[in-house]
Design a protein around this motif. Structure first.
Motif, mmCIF file in Angstrom:
data_model
loop_
_atom_site.group_PDB
_atom_site.id
_atom_site.type_symbol
_atom_site.label_atom_id
_atom_site.label_comp_id
_atom_site.label_asym_id
_atom_site.label_seq_id
_atom_site.Cartn_x
_atom_site.Cartn_y
_atom_site.Cartn_z
ATOM 1 N N TYR A 1 0.797 -1.222 0.000
ATOM 2 C CA TYR A 1 0.000 0.000 0.000
ATOM 3 C C TYR A 1 0.835 1.280 0.000
ATOM 4 N N PHE A 2 2.116 1.175 0.389
ATOM 5 C CA PHE A 2 2.941 2.385 0.441
ATOM 6 C C PHE A 2 4.169 2.299 -0.460
ATOM 7 N N GLY A 3 4.407 1.125 -1.032
ATOM 8 C CA GLY A 3 5.554 0.973 -1.914
ATOM 9 C C GLY A 3 6.878 1.114 -1.206
ATOM 10 N N VAL A 4 6.927 0.768 0.080
ATOM 11 C CA VAL A 4 8.130 0.931 0.895
ATOM 12 C C VAL A 4 8.630 -0.441 1.326
ATOM 13 N N ASN A 5 9.947 -0.648 1.245
ATOM 14 C CA ASN A 5 10.560 -1.874 1.745
ATOM 15 C C ASN A 5 10.869 -1.682 3.225
ATOM 16 N N ALA A 6 10.146 -2.428 4.086
ATOM 17 C CA ALA A 6 10.288 -2.250 5.529
ATOM 18 C C ALA A 6 11.432 -3.060 6.117
ATOM 19 N N GLY A 7 12.163 -3.805 5.311
ATOM 20 C CA GLY A 7 13.245 -4.626 5.822
ATOM 21 C C GLY A 7 14.556 -3.862 5.935
ATOM 22 N N GLY A 8 15.495 -4.447 6.695
ATOM 23 C CA GLY A 8 16.826 -3.874 6.842
ATOM 24 C C GLY A 8 16.893 -2.755 7.863
ATOM 25 N N LEU A 9 18.126 -2.408 8.202
ATOM 26 C CA LEU A 9 18.361 -1.300 9.137
ATOM 27 C C LEU A 9 18.959 -0.081 8.451
ATOM 28 N N PHE A 10 19.280 -0.208 7.166
ATOM 29 C CA PHE A 10 19.884 0.892 6.445
ATOM 30 C C PHE A 10 19.247 1.013 5.063
ATOM 31 N N SER A 11 19.265 2.206 4.539
ATOM 32 C CA SER A 11 18.886 2.397 3.143
ATOM 33 C C SER A 11 19.952 1.781 2.248
ATOM 34 N N GLN A 12 19.616 1.543 1.015
ATOM 35 C CA GLN A 12 20.522 0.834 0.111
ATOM 36 C C GLN A 12 21.856 1.548 -0.041
ATOM 37 N N GLU A 13 21.834 2.872 -0.057
ATOM 38 C CA GLU A 13 23.084 3.611 -0.270
ATOM 39 C C GLU A 13 23.995 3.604 0.950
ATOM 40 N N PHE A 14 23.467 3.200 2.133
ATOM 41 C CA PHE A 14 24.272 3.216 3.349
ATOM 42 C C PHE A 14 24.691 1.821 3.817
ATOM 43 N N GLU A 15 24.228 0.770 3.152
ATOM 44 C CA GLU A 15 24.505 -0.583 3.622
ATOM 45 C C GLU A 15 25.996 -0.884 3.690
ATOM 46 N N LEU A 16 26.727 -0.528 2.664
ATOM 47 C CA LEU A 16 28.166 -0.811 2.603
ATOM 48 C C LEU A 16 29.018 0.429 2.833
ATOM 49 N N ALA A 17 28.387 1.554 3.130
ATOM 50 C CA ALA A 17 29.129 2.804 3.335
ATOM 51 C C ALA A 17 29.795 2.809 4.706
ATOM 52 N N PRO A 18 30.933 3.496 4.851
ATOM 53 C CA PRO A 18 31.565 3.608 6.170
ATOM 54 C C PRO A 18 30.694 4.434 7.110
ATOM 55 N N TRP A 19 30.974 4.285 8.409
ATOM 56 C CA TRP A 19 30.159 4.983 9.399
ATOM 57 C C TRP A 19 30.339 6.494 9.293
ATOM 58 N N SER A 20 29.231 7.193 9.345
ATOM 59 C CA SER A 20 29.204 8.655 9.327
ATOM 60 C C SER A 20 27.937 9.093 10.034
ATOM 61 N N TRP A 21 27.808 10.406 10.270
ATOM 62 C CA TRP A 21 26.601 10.902 10.925
ATOM 63 C C TRP A 21 25.369 10.639 10.069
ATOM 64 N N ALA A 22 25.524 10.682 8.752
ATOM 65 C CA ALA A 22 24.396 10.396 7.863
ATOM 66 C C ALA A 22 23.957 8.933 8.004
ATOM 67 N N LYS A 23 24.932 8.013 8.143
ATOM 68 C CA LYS A 23 24.582 6.604 8.311
ATOM 69 C C LYS A 23 23.937 6.359 9.674
ATOM 70 N N VAL A 24 24.437 7.048 10.703
ATOM 71 C CA VAL A 24 23.833 6.917 12.035
ATOM 72 C C VAL A 24 22.381 7.393 12.012
ATOM 73 N N TRP A 25 22.123 8.520 11.361
ATOM 74 C CA TRP A 25 20.755 9.036 11.274
ATOM 75 C C TRP A 25 19.857 8.082 10.481
ATOM 76 N N ASP A 26 20.416 7.459 9.444
ATOM 77 C CA ASP A 26 19.654 6.482 8.664
ATOM 78 C C ASP A 26 19.315 5.271 9.534
ATOM 79 N N LEU A 27 20.237 4.859 10.395
ATOM 80 C CA LEU A 27 19.974 3.758 11.335
ATOM 81 C C LEU A 27 18.867 4.133 12.312
ATOM 82 N N VAL A 28 18.931 5.363 12.839
ATOM 83 C CA VAL A 28 17.905 5.821 13.778
ATOM 84 C C VAL A 28 16.518 5.801 13.133
ATOM 85 N N LYS A 29 16.429 6.143 11.863
ATOM 86 C CA LYS A 29 15.138 6.163 11.180
ATOM 87 C C LYS A 29 14.590 4.753 10.953
#
Length: 329
Positions: A164-192
Motif C-alpha cells: 500500500y505504500f511501496g516501501v521496503n520495511a526490511g533492513g536497518l539501512f537504506s541501500q546507499e548506506f549498507e556498505l558505506a563507512p560509518w558517518s553521521w548520515a549513516k547513524v541518522w539512517d539507522l535511527v530512522k
C-alpha cells in the motif's frame, strides 16, 4: 552490599563457564562435523573431496582431536579475546560478527526500553480503571499481542508497507548506506530504521508485562495502607504513585532477567524475516554448517547478555525496594 555484588559476579562467571561447555557440546551432538557438511555441499554442486583432503581439513581445524581437547583449546583462546576462526567464512570470528553483535544489542535494548515505556503506563491505567472501556481495550490488545508471533507480525507489516505504500520495511539501512563507512548520515539512517524492528520485538513482551503490572497493582491497591492513605484525604495520584506503583514494580523489574534474553533470542527469526544485519542469521547458518567456533561464540555472547540482564534486574530491584537493600547490608 559489596559482598552481594561480588557473589553475583562469581555466579555470573560460573554460569558463563557452564554455558560455554553446554554450547560446545550441544553443537557437536548431531552426527558428523563441519568437514562432513562441507563435503555434502560440494557433492550437491557436483564437486568432490578426497579422503586425504578431508583428513587434512580435520587436522587443520583440530576436528581429529577429542571434544574436550577442542573445547579447552577454544576456551583458552576466548579468555584472551581470541574467538578462533570461522570454518565456513575462513576469517576470524571477531571479524565475522563485527558490527552484527552491536546491532543485536542495540535493537534488543531499544525494544526493552519500548517494552517498559509502553507496558508500565498501560498496566497502571488498566489497574486503576479496572473493568472500564480502556481496561477492556488494553486487555484485548494484550491478548492479541501474546497470540501473534513476532515473525508473523513482521511479515504482515512488510506486506502492508510494500503493498500500500511501496516501501521496503526490511533492513536497518537504506541501500546507499549498507556498505558505506560509518558517518553521521549513516547513524541518522539507522535511527530512522530502528523503531520498526524494535516495536515488533517489543509487542509480545509488552503484552505480557501489561498483564503482570495490572495484576500486581490491583493486589497492592487492595491493601490496608492504600485504604488508610485515602481515608486521610491524600490526593489520588499521590496515593497510587507514591507506594502501590513502586511496590508493584518489584515483579515487573525482575522480568528483565528473562525479557532481555527473550528479546535477543526472539530477534533471530525476526532478523531473518526483516533482513536485519544481526547475529541471528549468522547463528542459524553456523549451526547448520556445524561451524562450532562461530556458533559457540555467538551462543556464549548471548549467554553473557542473559547474565547481564539478570545482574541489571538485581540492581533495579535493590534501587526501587529499600527492603531488599536493607537485607543486603
Amino acid at each position: 552490599m559489596l559482598t552481594f555484588l561480588l557473589q553475583r559476579l562469581g555466579f555470573a562467571a560460573l554460569t558463563l563457564c557452564v554455558i560455554s561447555v553446554l554450547a560446545f557440546v550441544i553443537i557437536q551432538l548431531p552426527p558428523g562435523d563441519f568437514v562432513d557438511t562441507y563435503i555434502a555441499n560440494l557433492s550437491a554442486s557436483g564437486s568432490s573431496v578426497s579422503q586425504a583432503e578431508a583428513e587434512a581439513l580435520r587436522r587443520l581445524y583440530g576436528l581429529d582431536q577429542p571434544i574436550w581437547v577442542q573445547y579447552f583449546k577454544w576456551i583458552s583462546r576466548v579468555l584472551v579475546g581470541d574467538f578462533g576462526e570461522s570454518m565456513e567464512w575462513r576469517r576470524p570470528v571477531s571479524e565475522v560478527i563485527g558490527d552484527r553483535l552491536w546491532m543485536t544489542v542495540l535493537i534488543s535494548f531499544f525494544a526493552l526500553i519500548l517494552t517498559w515505556g509502553i507496558a508500565l503506563p498501560i498496566g497502571v491505567i488498566s489497574a486503576v480503571r479496572q473493568y472500564s472501556v480502556a481496561d477492556y481495550v488494553f486487555t484485548f490488545v494484550s491478548f492479541i499481542g501474546l497470540a501473534i508471533p513476532n515473525f508473523l507480525l513482521a511479515l504482515v507489516i512488510m506486506y502492508v508497507a510494500f503493498r500500500y505504500f511501496g516501501v521496503n520495511a526490511g533492513g536497518l539501512f537504506s541501500q546507499e548506506f549498507e556498505l558505506a563507512p560509518w558517518s553521521w548520515a549513516k547513524v541518522w539512517d539507522l535511527v530512522k530504521h530502528l523503531p520498526l524492528p524494535g516495536l515488533i520485538l517489543a509487542l509480545a513482551g509488552t503484552a505480557q508485562l501489561v498483564r503482570i503490572m495490572r495484576a500486581n497493582l490491583l493486589d497492592e491497591l487492595r491493601k490496608p495502607y492504600v485504604v488508610t492513605a485515602r481515608a486521610k484525604g491524600l490526593p489520588e495520584r499521590r496515593v497510587i504513585v507514591k507506594y502501590p506503583v513502586r511496590a508493584a514494580l518489584n515483579p515487573f523489574a525482575s522480568t528483565i532477567a528473562y525479557l532481555f534474553p527473550y528479546l535477543v533470542s526472539g530477534s533471530v527469526i525476526v532478523s531473518i524475516v526483516l533482513s536485519l544485519p544481526t547475529v541471528g542469521p549468522l547463528l542459524v547458518k553456523a549451526l547448520i554448517a556445524q561451524d562450532m567456533f562461530l556458533a559457540g561464540t555467538i551462543i556464549l555472547l548471548l549467554g553473557a547478555l542473559t547474565v547481564v540482564g539478570t545482574f541489571i534486574s538485581d540492581l533495579v530491584l535493590m534501587w526501587i525496594d529499600p527492603r531488599i537493600r536493607h537485607q543486603m547490608e
